[in-house]
Scaffold this motif. Structure first.
Motif, mmCIF file in Angstrom:
data_model
loop_
_atom_site.group_PDB
_atom_site.id
_atom_site.type_symbol
_atom_site.label_atom_id
_atom_site.label_comp_id
_atom_site.label_asym_id
_atom_site.label_seq_id
_atom_site.Cartn_x
_atom_site.Cartn_y
_atom_site.Cartn_z
ATOM 1 N N HIS A 157 0.807 -1.224 0.000
ATOM 2 C CA HIS A 157 0.000 0.000 0.000
ATOM 3 C C HIS A 157 0.841 1.276 0.000
ATOM 4 O O HIS A 157 0.275 2.362 0.014
ATOM 5 N N ARG A 158 2.154 1.173 0.018
ATOM 6 C CA ARG A 158 2.971 2.378 0.181
ATOM 7 C C ARG A 158 2.854 3.326 -1.004
ATOM 8 O O ARG A 158 2.820 4.544 -0.835
ATOM 9 N N ALA A 159 2.818 2.778 -2.207
ATOM 10 C CA ALA A 159 2.685 3.658 -3.379
ATOM 11 C C ALA A 159 1.381 4.436 -3.301
ATOM 12 O O ALA A 159 1.344 5.647 -3.575
ATOM 13 N N THR A 160 0.305 3.767 -2.899
ATOM 14 C CA THR A 160 -0.994 4.434 -2.775
ATOM 15 C C THR A 160 -0.927 5.566 -1.749
ATOM 16 O O THR A 160 -1.490 6.652 -1.957
ATOM 17 N N VAL A 161 -0.232 5.332 -0.640
ATOM 18 C CA VAL A 161 -0.105 6.364 0.396
ATOM 19 C C VAL A 161 0.673 7.565 -0.135
ATOM 20 O O VAL A 161 0.274 8.717 0.063
ATOM 21 N N HIS A 162 1.785 7.306 -0.806
ATOM 22 C CA HIS A 162 2.576 8.421 -1.361
ATOM 23 C C HIS A 162 1.769 9.197 -2.400
ATOM 24 O O HIS A 162 1.877 10.432 -2.480
ATOM 25 N N LEU A 163 0.963 8.492 -3.196
ATOM 26 C CA LEU A 163 0.110 9.182 -4.169
ATOM 27 C C LEU A 163 -0.873 10.104 -3.454
ATOM 28 O O LEU A 163 -1.106 11.244 -3.883
ATOM 29 N N SER A 164 -1.457 9.614 -2.355
ATOM 30 C CA SER A 164 -2.415 10.431 -1.612
ATOM 31 C C SER A 164 -1.744 11.666 -1.024
ATOM 32 O O SER A 164 -2.275 12.779 -1.120
ATOM 33 N N ARG A 215 -1.219 14.183 -3.688
ATOM 34 C CA ARG A 215 -2.431 14.921 -4.059
ATOM 35 C C ARG A 215 -2.734 16.024 -3.045
ATOM 36 O O ARG A 215 -3.149 17.127 -3.414
ATOM 37 N N VAL A 216 -2.516 15.721 -1.768
ATOM 38 C CA VAL A 216 -2.754 16.736 -0.741
ATOM 39 C C VAL A 216 -1.781 17.899 -0.908
ATOM 40 O O VAL A 216 -2.175 19.076 -0.864
ATOM 41 N N ARG A 217 -0.509 17.585 -1.077
ATOM 42 C CA ARG A 217 0.493 18.649 -1.221
ATOM 43 C C ARG A 217 0.230 19.483 -2.483
ATOM 44 O O ARG A 217 0.416 20.706 -2.484
ATOM 45 N N TYR A 218 -0.208 18.839 -3.547
ATOM 46 C CA TYR A 218 -0.537 19.581 -4.772
ATOM 47 C C TYR A 218 -1.680 20.550 -4.490
ATOM 48 O O TYR A 218 -1.636 21.719 -4.893
ATOM 49 N N ALA A 219 -2.696 20.081 -3.795
ATOM 50 C CA ALA A 219 -3.847 20.933 -3.495
ATOM 51 C C ALA A 219 -3.453 22.095 -2.596
ATOM 52 O O ALA A 219 -4.041 23.182 -2.677
ATOM 53 N N GLN A 220 -2.453 21.882 -1.744
ATOM 54 C CA GLN A 220 -1.994 22.952 -0.852
ATOM 55 C C GLN A 220 -1.048 23.930 -1.554
ATOM 56 O O GLN A 220 -0.657 24.935 -0.959
ATOM 57 N N GLY A 221 -0.653 23.590 -2.781
ATOM 58 C CA GLY A 221 0.262 24.458 -3.514
ATOM 59 C C GLY A 221 1.726 24.170 -3.246
ATOM 60 O O GLY A 221 2.604 24.899 -3.722
ATOM 61 N N ASP A 222 2.030 23.099 -2.513
ATOM 62 C CA ASP A 222 3.426 22.727 -2.227
ATOM 63 C C ASP A 222 3.873 21.773 -3.334
ATOM 64 O O ASP A 222 3.913 20.544 -3.166
ATOM 65 N N LEU A 223 4.241 22.334 -4.484
ATOM 66 C CA LEU A 223 4.492 21.523 -5.677
ATOM 67 C C LEU A 223 5.758 20.686 -5.553
ATOM 68 O O LEU A 223 5.807 19.545 -6.047
ATOM 69 N N ASP A 224 6.787 21.211 -4.903
ATOM 70 C CA ASP A 224 8.029 20.441 -4.748
ATOM 71 C C ASP A 224 7.784 19.186 -3.915
ATOM 72 O O ASP A 224 8.250 18.092 -4.250
ATOM 73 N N MET A 225 7.030 19.335 -2.822
ATOM 74 C CA MET A 225 6.737 18.182 -1.980
ATOM 75 C C MET A 225 5.815 17.208 -2.706
ATOM 76 O O MET A 225 5.960 15.992 -2.597
ATOM 77 N N ALA A 226 4.864 17.737 -3.466
ATOM 78 C CA ALA A 226 3.980 16.871 -4.245
ATOM 79 C C ALA A 226 4.790 16.037 -5.225
ATOM 80 O O ALA A 226 4.584 14.823 -5.359
ATOM 81 N N GLN A 227 5.723 16.698 -5.911
ATOM 82 C CA GLN A 227 6.562 15.980 -6.881
ATOM 83 C C GLN A 227 7.401 14.903 -6.195
ATOM 84 O O GLN A 227 7.536 13.780 -6.703
ATOM 85 N N ALA A 228 7.949 15.220 -5.016
ATOM 86 C CA ALA A 228 8.777 14.248 -4.292
ATOM 87 C C ALA A 228 7.960 13.007 -3.933
ATOM 88 O O ALA A 228 8.425 11.872 -4.079
ATOM 89 N N GLN A 229 6.720 13.208 -3.478
ATOM 90 C CA GLN A 229 5.878 12.070 -3.115
ATOM 91 C C GLN A 229 5.493 11.263 -4.354
ATOM 92 O O GLN A 229 5.455 10.024 -4.320
ATOM 93 N N GLN A 230 5.226 11.920 -5.443
ATOM 94 C CA GLN A 230 4.850 11.226 -6.671
ATOM 95 C C GLN A 230 6.020 10.430 -7.238
ATOM 96 O O GLN A 230 5.843 9.316 -7.753
ATOM 97 N N LEU A 231 7.218 10.963 -7.105
ATOM 98 C CA LEU A 231 8.409 10.221 -7.546
ATOM 99 C C LEU A 231 8.614 8.971 -6.701
ATOM 100 O O LEU A 231 8.985 7.909 -7.214
#
Length: 1008
Positions: free
Chosen positions: A926-933, A936-952
């Motif tokens: 389930h770890r990939a699913t958690v990082h994806l979630s 998505r939260v970081r993207y919605a908050q406008g923290d694009l660098d953190m969103a990208q890190a989690q997606q990677l």
């Protein structure tokens, strides 16, 4: 977003808040008082500030928040409260940070009055050590001035109030120290008013009262000082029914007669030491590297201080050999010796000394009388006469006696003075329950910090600090036994070319550990052998049979199986072993073997094998299989029953799932070890059957790496037996353990083999199960159409066979596949049916997945409030069962819904919690699913660098595990993030790769 940006800007420009907890809670930002409303918010904030800089687990915050039994939603409420505090406080997210299992308050000394208070007390102690009394007085006054009253003004609930009580005790101790220093400095007149206020608040505190009496006396108010003693006596009599202490009474008498020593306060340095030539002193050397045991020392000193006049105080220290009882008694005796003006004596009674017969009371009396200077020709030669001579000598004397290494009550009873104010310290391995009027204290293993300090003291700080990890492992292998630590340190000191790691590696050999902990004729094995040899034959036999237990902890049921008796008789046997300190009592009916005792008893069991030993092991394996099977039947209703267990247990043994789960949790390590033991002993049927129960338990508790090792043994044992049914069973359970760890190719290979075996046997139930599990694996690998077909076939067959549990689980997996294929209405219907089926058979574990899938389907249908309600229902059940394997997934599901609802702060808290749990869980699926979630939260908050890190991170995990659907989702998220960052070309590349994968899986745009 504008509100969030404004809040960030406000936090950047506003001063960091100041907190005051020593009284009612106050929070200020500059000159502004920040209100903290609501009892729960105040308690949460105060609890974090009381533990500033340390992680406060959510469970601790729950205990602090509710006086009575907390509600089922307590953890959720705590997290919501923390989110509110973060938004209310300037710099809130920087002050309250998520850390591991809980939260941590990040404040410095100038922000929190408690930290300033504690720092000032530390500075005062340092000033006193340096002889700077005036500076210490100033620092103590400044610290005490910060106190405004009890924490939260006494309304903090039981947890906060307990911490407040400890702080109040610390304050009063500091006040007593301050006023003592002021009296010493000749400032008595200036402090009488302050002292009287404190004494009125705490009228039963005798140290404060003594300070007031001295201050009044030195201010020329002798009558007032004497009146204070009368008031103290009256209060103590009315409130407690006791008289003032000997110390306060002695001060009263000195004031009454205007003792010259009171012309200036008596200093410890001015006391005249006792002349050793006048009284006997035979205490052994007090080792300078003695470490720890502060609680035990305090217990001895407190017991000695409250001793009644005219009768001896008898304190008995018991514990296993090598536990440091003698060193503790000697240290305590040296600390107390000055209180016993007629001398101190020590005698080794040789109760457990190699090659020595225990001293009789007659012999011991002779040795003691000789030690006080009675010539041998004057010693009576008959027991009655010598006993009378000993009692005559002790009459009227106040002495300290250490009776070391006693074997039994009879050995020491006649050595205890009949009428004197003496203190008798006894050490023994068994508890001397035959001594009437004695107080007992069991001396257990040293705590980790004390063991570490002992190693530093004996080996040297430099070598310990050079290899900190090896030193910790060394202490673990020594099990907190002082003798073992000292021998290990001595061996290393004698071999300076050895590293600590080298000795650790030698100690890891279980068969050699006791030999390694032997030096110059003394060792742990020798100490334990004396205890073993001193037992009756029946007790030795029982102890040897218990040596076949595979783990460290055992209960009365396991002992009954090994001993071939009933539970109550087994418990009596183990209590007798507790009395001789070869077992440790943990809780009613549960016992533990110290690691080194376990090594010893296993050696005994191997060296003294008897025909009944094999039967004992078989009985234990039967007990494990039957009890674990019944526990799993309770926890996992509707699973197939193979009908190969003894069902003759009490009907109410596991009448609730909590009892079943508790039993499995407590016995997990023993069950894992039992599989290995059964395999090694040739009990192949047990080795093949038992792993199934571990696989089921691991699906809740997430220890799949260990459970899979047991299941591999189960497969091997099944093949050796030639039992295709058991082979299929273990292969399927092993496959699901592999799936949870993200080892999908291996999982599929074992499922396909299991399905082939099912077909060969014509086992339609097993074949249907294998199809459903293959569908689950195919869904994870992105083979959605195959997964859909397998789940539909499995569900149809389950309904034909009346296999209710499989009916529900195949529907639950089917709903997830349908969500990914964009069939949201069908997915919702399948998930609802699955939930209804699981509820009908009271299956909680699988219902969590079904509720989570239902939430996902409903979210895609745009019914967000309903989707959140289903996610919360899944979370409640997950927390009720404490399921670490799926908790991150459920929290991530909840975060996804909250993002869609625009509740970003709550979504972030849920996502952070999911990430923390995923990091601590052993399951990887389930770890990939958690990082994806989280992305998505970081993207919605406008923290694009953190969103990208989690997606990677999600992309890397998905590629490694061949999770094609998660891989496509990660690429799609990376494309969206890159576009928001202004990287158009990279965005197109990610989107194109995602589209290709989604197209291969036939995932429509609506499900991406």
């Amino acid at each position: 977003m504008q509100a969030a940006t404004a809040k960030v800007h406000e936090d950047e420009t506003s001063p960091r808040p100041l907190f005051a907890v020593l009284g009612s809670l106050e929070v200020r930002s500059g000159s502004e008082l920040i209100p903290v409303s609501g009892t729960l918010q105040r308690r949460m904030l105060v609890m974090l500030l009381l533990e500033a800089g340390r992680v406060v687990p959510v469970s601790r915050l729950v205990a602090a928040g509710w006086n009575e039994e907390p509600p089922d939603s307590a953890e959720h409420q705590v997290r919501k409260t923390v989110a509110k505090l973060r938004s209310r406080l300037p710099h809130g997210p920087d002050i309250i940070v998520t850390d591991g299992p809980g939260y941590r308050a990040v404040v410095d000394t100038e922000q929190l009055d408690l930290l300033r208070y504690q720092e000032l007390l530390r500075q005062a102690r340092a000033s006193l050590d340096a002889g700077e009394t005036e500076q210490a007085v100033a620092q103590l006054r400044e610290a005490l001035a910060l106190w405004r009253g009890p924490v939260l003004a006494g309304s903090g609930g039981r947890v906060v109030d307990a911490a407040s009580t400890a702080l109040e005790e610390q304050r009063l101790t500091a006040a007593e120290q301050l006023y003592g220093l002021c009296i010493d400095a000749g400032e008595a007149a200036g402090i009488t008013g302050e002292l009287r206020v404190l004494v009125d608040e705490h009228p039963l505190r005798e140290t404060l009262r003594s300070r007031l009496m001295l201050a009044l006396y030195h201010s020329g108010q002798q009558a007032a000082a004497l009146d204070e003693f009368a008031r103290a006596r009256e209060h103590l009599a009315e409130e407690l029914g006791i008289d003032p202490s000997a110390e306060l009474t002695a001060l009263h008498e000195r004031i009454l007669r205007q003792d010259p020593s009171l012309t200036r306060p008596e200093r410890a340095a001015s006391r005249v030491p006792h002349q050793v030539t006048e009284t006997p002193h035979s205490l052994p050397f007090d080792v300078p590297d003695f470490s720890g045991r502060s609680m035990e020392l305090q217990w001895i000193c407190d017991a000695a201080r409250r001793a009644p006049e005219g009768s001896p105080t008898v304190l008995s220290l018991d514990g296993m050999g090598g536990g440091g009882k003698t060193a503790l008694a000697i240290r305590a005796a040296h600390q107390l010796a000055e209180q016993y003006p007629h001398g101190s004596l020590f005698i080794d009674l040789h109760g457990f000394t190699p090659g020595q017969t225990p001293l009789s009371a007659f012999q011991a009396q002779g040795d003691l009388l000789a030690a006080v200077g009675i010539p041998s020709e004057e010693l009576p030669a008959v027991p009655a006469g010598r006993a009378a001579r000993w009692q005559s000598y002790m009459r009227g004397r106040r002495m300290l006696l250490v009776l070391d290494n006693a074997a039994a009550s009879e050995q020491v009873r006649e050595l205890i003075p009949a009428s004197s104010d003496s203190l008798v310290l006894i050490t023994s391995r068994p508890r001397l329950t035959g001594l009437d009027g004695a107080e007992w204290l069991s001396v257990g293993a040293l705590p980790e910090l004390d063991s570490h300090q002992l190693l530093r003291n004996t080996l040297g700080a430099a070598r310990v600090e050079k290899e900190p990890d090896a030193a910790r492992e060394l202490l673990r292998l020594c099990g907190g036994l002082p003798l073992a630590v000292r021998i290990a340190a001595a061996r290393l000191a004698n071999r300076p070319h050895w590293t600590v790691q080298r000795l650790v590696e030698r100690l890891r050999d279980h068969n050699r550990r006791l030999e390694e902990l032997t030096s110059e004729g003394r060792g742990v094995a020798g100490a334990l052998l004396l205890s073993y040899q001193s037992m009756p034959k029946e007790q030795r036999t029982a102890f040897r049979l218990l040596g076949h237990h595979p783990g460290r902890y055992l209960d009365a049921g396991e002992a009954a199986a090994l001993l071939d008796t009933d539970v109550l008789t087994a418990e009596d046997v183990m209590e007798e072993l507790v009395d001789v300190r070869l077992l440790e009592a943990r809780e009613p009916g549960v016992y533990a073997l110290h690691d080194l005792v376990r090594s010893f008893v296993q050696r005994v069991a191997q060296g003294e094998k008897a025909p009944e030993d094999g039967q004992a092991v078989r009985r234990l394996m039967d007990h494990y299989l039957n009890t674990a099977g019944r526990a799993c039947d309770t926890l996992f209703p509707g699973r197939r029953n193979f009908g190969d267990r003894d069902e003759g247990a009490r009907a109410d043994e596991f009448d609730h799932e909590d009892k079943a789960l508790q039993w499995l949790d407590q016995h997990r390590d023993s069950l894992l070890a039992a599989v290995d033991a059964a395999y090694q002993e040739g009990l192949l049927w047990h080795a093949a059957r038992l792993p199934r129960e571990l696989g089921f338990h691991s699906s809740i508790r997430a220890y799949d790496a260990s459970a899979n090792a047991a299941l591999e043994k189960g497969v091997s044992a099944s093949r050796r037996l030639g039992d295709r049914s058991l082979t299929r069973l273990n292969l399927m359970n092993l496959a699901m353990g592999k799936w949870r760890l993200g080892q999908l190719s291996e999982a599929v290979a074992r499922l396909e083999e299991a399905m082939d075996l099912s077909r060969q046997m014509g086992d339609v139930h097993s074949e249907a199960e294998c199809r459903a599990r293959l569908g689950q694996a195919c869904s994870s690998m992105g083979e959605l159409e195959r997964a859909l077909q397998l789940c539909q076939e499995a569900n149809a067959r389950a309904q034909e066979l009346g296999f209710t549990r499989l009916d529900g689980s195949s529907l639950s997996t089917l709903s997830l596949v349908q969500v990914r294929l964009g069939r949201f209405d069908e997915a919702a219907e399948a998930a609802e049916r699955a939930v209804a089926i699981f509820d009908s058979i009271k299956e909680v574990q699988l219902s969590v997945d079904a509720l989570s899938n239902l939430s996902q389907a409903i979210e895609h249908l745009g019914r967000f409030e309903e989707a959140l309600a289903w996610a919360d229902a899944a979370l409640e059940r997950c927390q009720r069962m404490s399921m670490p394997s799926v908790l991150p997934l459920v929290l991530a599901r909840r975060a996804d819904v909250l993002v869609r609802m625009g509740k970003l702060e709550e979504a972030a808290d849920s996502a952070d919690h999911a990430l923390a749990k995923a990091t601590s869980s052993t399951d990887d699926i389930h770890r990939a699913t958690v990082h994806l979630s989280v992305g998505r939260v970081r993207y919605a908050q406008g923290d694009l660098d953190m969103a990208q890190a989690q997606q990677l991170l999600a992309h890397e995990i998905a590629c490694r595990m061949e999770l094609r659907y998660d891989e496509a989702c990660a690429l799609w998220g990376l494309g969206r993030t890159a576009e928001a960052q202004g990287h158009s070309q990279m965005a197109r590349q990610h989107r194109s790769a995602a589209d290709n994968l989604f197209s291969l899986m036939k995932v429509p745009d609506t499900a991406r």
